[in-house]
Write a protein that holds these residues in place. Structure first.
Motif, PDB file in Angstrom:
ATOM      1  N   UNK A 134      63.082 101.748  67.954  1.00 10.62           N
ATOM      2  CA  UNK A 134      63.891 103.057  67.772  1.00 10.62           C
ATOM      3  C   UNK A 134      65.456 103.240  68.076  1.00 10.62           C
ATOM      4  N   UNK A 135      65.822 101.686  68.474  1.00 12.25           N
ATOM      5  CA  UNK A 135      67.281 101.886  68.435  1.00 12.25           C
ATOM      6  C   UNK A 135      68.167 102.057  67.249  1.00 12.25           C
ATOM      7  N   UNK A 136      69.056 102.698  67.381  1.00 15.01           N
ATOM      8  CA  UNK A 136      70.334 102.533  66.269  1.00 15.01           C
ATOM      9  C   UNK A 136      70.803 101.459  66.336  1.00 15.01           C
ATOM     10  N   UNK A 137      71.011 100.703  65.301  1.00 17.61           N
ATOM     11  CA  UNK A 137      71.774  99.220  65.716  1.00 17.61           C
ATOM     12  C   UNK A 137      73.154  98.982  64.809  1.00 17.61           C
ATOM     13  N   UNK A 138      74.062  98.483  65.731  1.00 13.58           N
ATOM     14  CA  UNK A 138      75.403  98.186  65.113  1.00 13.58           C
ATOM     15  C   UNK A 138      75.356  96.617  64.755  1.00 13.58           C
ATOM     16  N   UNK A 139      75.449  96.377  63.334  1.00 12.13           N
ATOM     17  CA  UNK A 139      75.032  95.208  62.871  1.00 12.13           C
ATOM     18  C   UNK A 139      76.507  94.436  62.829  1.00 12.13           C
ATOM     19  N   UNK A 140      76.905  93.596  63.958  1.00  9.39           N
ATOM     20  CA  UNK A 140      78.159  93.072  63.809  1.00  9.39           C
ATOM     21  C   UNK A 140      78.142  91.694  62.880  1.00  9.39           C
ATOM     22  N   UNK A 141      79.036  91.596  61.835  1.00 11.45           N
ATOM     23  CA  UNK A 141      79.208  90.314  61.205  1.00 11.45           C
ATOM     24  C   UNK A 141      80.799  90.056  61.193  1.00 11.45           C
ATOM     25  N   UNK A 142      81.014  88.381  60.701  1.00 11.02           N
ATOM     26  CA  UNK A 142      82.359  88.196  60.523  1.00 11.02           C
ATOM     27  C   UNK A 142      82.317  87.646  59.008  1.00 11.02           C
ATOM     28  N   UNK A 143      81.696  86.576  58.543  1.00 11.44           N
ATOM     29  CA  UNK A 143      81.657  86.075  57.179  1.00 11.44           C
ATOM     30  C   UNK A 143      80.766  86.679  56.371  1.00 11.44           C
ATOM     31  N   UNK A 144      79.575  87.045  56.843  1.00 11.19           N
ATOM     32  CA  UNK A 144      78.305  87.354  55.877  1.00 11.19           C
ATOM     33  C   UNK A 144      78.172  88.980  55.521  1.00 11.19           C
ATOM     34  N   UNK A 145      79.227  89.250  55.059  1.00 14.66           N
ATOM     35  CA  UNK A 145      79.164  90.856  54.844  1.00 14.66           C
ATOM     36  C   UNK A 145      78.138  91.202  54.076  1.00 14.66           C
ATOM     37  N   UNK A 146      77.680  90.495  52.948  1.00 17.36           N
ATOM     38  CA  UNK A 146      76.646  90.736  51.971  1.00 17.36           C
ATOM     39  C   UNK A 146      75.368  91.003  52.749  1.00 17.36           C
ATOM     40  N   UNK A 147      75.057  89.985  53.529  1.00 18.92           N
ATOM     41  CA  UNK A 147      73.780  89.780  54.269  1.00 18.92           C
ATOM     42  C   UNK A 147      73.725  91.078  55.341  1.00 18.92           C
ATOM     43  N   UNK A 148      75.071  91.261  56.149  1.00 12.96           N
ATOM     44  CA  UNK A 148      74.906  92.374  56.975  1.00 12.96           C
ATOM     45  C   UNK A 148      74.579  93.590  56.376  1.00 12.96           C
ATOM     46  N   UNK A 149      75.145  93.767  55.020  1.00 12.92           N
ATOM     47  CA  UNK A 149      74.890  95.098  54.265  1.00 12.92           C
ATOM     48  C   UNK A 149      73.547  95.205  53.966  1.00 12.92           C
ATOM     49  N   UNK A 150      72.870  94.084  53.396  1.00 15.13           N
ATOM     50  CA  UNK A 150      71.619  94.274  53.094  1.00 15.13           C
ATOM     51  C   UNK A 150      70.425  94.465  54.215  1.00 15.13           C
ATOM     52  N   UNK A 151      70.798  93.771  55.431  1.00 14.66           N
ATOM     53  CA  UNK A 151      69.914  94.342  56.465  1.00 14.66           C
ATOM     54  C   UNK A 151      70.257  95.517  56.957  1.00 14.66           C
ATOM     55  N   UNK A 152      71.211  96.263  56.918  1.00 15.40           N
ATOM     56  CA  UNK A 152      71.328  97.684  57.054  1.00 15.40           C
ATOM     57  C   UNK A 152      70.558  98.376  56.122  1.00 15.40           C
ATOM     58  N   UNK A 153      70.694  98.161  55.093  1.00 17.28           N
ATOM     59  CA  UNK A 153      70.031  98.889  53.797  1.00 17.28           C
ATOM     60  C   UNK A 153      68.434  98.819  54.316  1.00 17.28           C
ATOM     61  N   UNK A 154      68.186  97.556  54.451  1.00 19.87           N
ATOM     62  CA  UNK A 154      66.611  97.366  54.688  1.00 19.87           C
ATOM     63  C   UNK A 154      66.211  98.330  55.993  1.00 19.87           C
ATOM     64  N   UNK A 155      66.759  98.243  57.022  1.00 21.27           N
ATOM     65  CA  UNK A 155      66.536  99.056  58.088  1.00 21.27           C
ATOM     66  C   UNK A 155      66.701 100.407  57.900  1.00 21.27           C
ATOM     67  N   UNK A 156      67.631 100.947  57.016  1.00 22.51           N
ATOM     68  CA  UNK A 156      67.759 102.393  56.843  1.00 22.51           C
ATOM     69  C   UNK A 156      66.747 103.027  55.972  1.00 22.51           C
ATOM     70  N   UNK A 157      66.072 101.867  54.929  1.00 21.94           N
ATOM     71  CA  UNK A 157      65.372 102.424  53.986  1.00 21.94           C
ATOM     72  C   UNK A 157      63.936 102.399  54.703  1.00 21.94           C
ATOM     73  N   UNK A 158      63.897 101.902  55.905  1.00 21.85           N
ATOM     74  CA  UNK A 158      62.343 101.838  56.699  1.00 21.85           C
ATOM     75  C   UNK A 158      62.505 103.089  57.492  1.00 21.85           C
ATOM     76  N   UNK A 159      63.551 103.960  57.639  1.00 21.69           N
ATOM     77  CA  UNK A 159      63.563 104.981  58.497  1.00 21.69           C
ATOM     78  C   UNK A 159      64.328 104.620  59.972  1.00 21.69           C
ATOM     79  N   UNK A 160      64.762 103.447  59.879  1.00 23.47           N
ATOM     80  CA  UNK A 160      65.813 103.202  61.171  1.00 23.47           C
ATOM     81  C   UNK A 160      67.140 103.817  60.671  1.00 23.47           C
ATOM     82  N   UNK A 161      68.068 103.272  61.607  1.00 21.33           N
ATOM     83  CA  UNK A 161      69.569 103.635  61.359  1.00 21.33           C
ATOM     84  C   UNK A 161      70.359 102.400  61.840  1.00 21.33           C
ATOM     85  N   UNK A 162      71.028 101.761  60.868  1.00 21.73           N
ATOM     86  CA  UNK A 162      71.822 100.527  61.168  1.00 21.73           C
ATOM     87  C   UNK A 162      73.186 100.828  60.498  1.00 21.73           C
TER      88      UNK A 162
END
Ligand code: NAP
Length: 243
Positions: free
Chosen positions: A25-53
């Protein structure tokens, strides 16, 4: 909804912690430096499952960028309820083969970055009079690793820093604990040969490499009220390798 900042959440342990916390149930701030694609796809995965990233690029070796990430979180979501200071780099070499530049880089990211991130988050948590901080060290920070001396120094620093701020913040409603992983199967260990990995696993009492999920499970517990009487502790997640 509680808000958690997880540094280095684009891959490996941080990514698994972000996924697990979002399921709690946490909203998560997904920090990244170089792996932008991976960070964005993680956020999309979480948001599509009803979470907030939300993905946020910031170099944990750069105090200004660390402050910007914490300011962004407060401006958009009002609170910082949980910080997981996870970002880190590994480095293996004889001490005499560490250049001055690499020594500075290891300490800047793995120790000074953790201190600065905790400092900026603590300013917010102290004004809230509540908060929870989890730092990520390493078994080498507990016992010292040959050919990982500077990494060990940084991770040992994270352990004593965690204990110190746990004492300092205890009356302000802020708990601070550290997870000390052993050998966890992530990109960080990609440079270890298969035969070296197998001999390492031979030494682990629980007879397997750790998974990022093993560390995330400990983080979920530390993030929850089930650990409400726990502060200043070093939780080893290492299959018994260091006892
Ligand atoms: P990993 O798979 O190599 O991932 C490292 C993460 O840290 C990535 O998300 C990376 O982001 C991020 N990162 C590195 N430098 C950064 C910087 N300057 N600013 C922001 N983010 C940065 O490593 P891991 O195994 O998940 O390790 C996570 C933590 O656990 C580290 O602190 C590590 O020391 C600790 N640990 C790991 C093990 C193990 O066996 N794997 C054991 C003990 C402790 P980008 O890719 O976006 O740059």
């Amino acid at each position: 909804m509680k808000t958690a900042i997880i540094s280095g959440a684009s891959r490996g342990i941080g990514k698994e912690i972000a996924l697990s916390l979002s399921k709690e149930g946490y909203r998560v701030i997904v920090n990244f430096l170089n792996s932008q694609e991976s960070a964005i796809s993680l956020c999309e995965q979480i948001n599509s499952q009803g979470g907030h990233a939300v993905a946020f690029k910031a170099d944990m070796a750069n105090p200004r960028q660390i402050k910007e990430m914490v300011d962004f979180t407060v401006k958009n979501f009002s609170t910082v309820d949980l910080l997981v200071a996870n970002a880190g780099i590994g480095y293996s070499a004889l001490l005499t083969d560490h250049s001055d530049e690499i020594i500075k880089k290891i300490i800047d990211i793995n120790l000074v970055g953790v201190i600065t991130l905790c400092k900026e988050a603590a300013k917010v948590m102290l004004s809230q009079k509540s908060g929870n901080i989890i730092t990520i060290s390493s078994m080498w920070g507990q016992v010292g690793g040959s050919c990982e001396s500077v990494y060990s120094a940084a991770k040992g620093g994270v352990i004593s820093f965690t204990k110190a701020i746990a004492k300092e913040f205890s009356l302000s409603g802020i708990r601070v604990n550290c997870i000390s992983p052993g050998f966890i199967d992530t990109d960080m260990n990609n440079n270890i040969s298969l035969s070296d990995k197998l001999s390492l696993v031979d030494e682990i009492p629980l007879a397997r490499a750790g998974l990022a999920r093993d560390v995330a499970d400990a983080a979920v517990w530390l993030a929850s009220d089930k650990s409400s009487y726990v502060t200043g502790q070093i939780i080893a997640v290492n299959g018994g390798l260091i006892i």
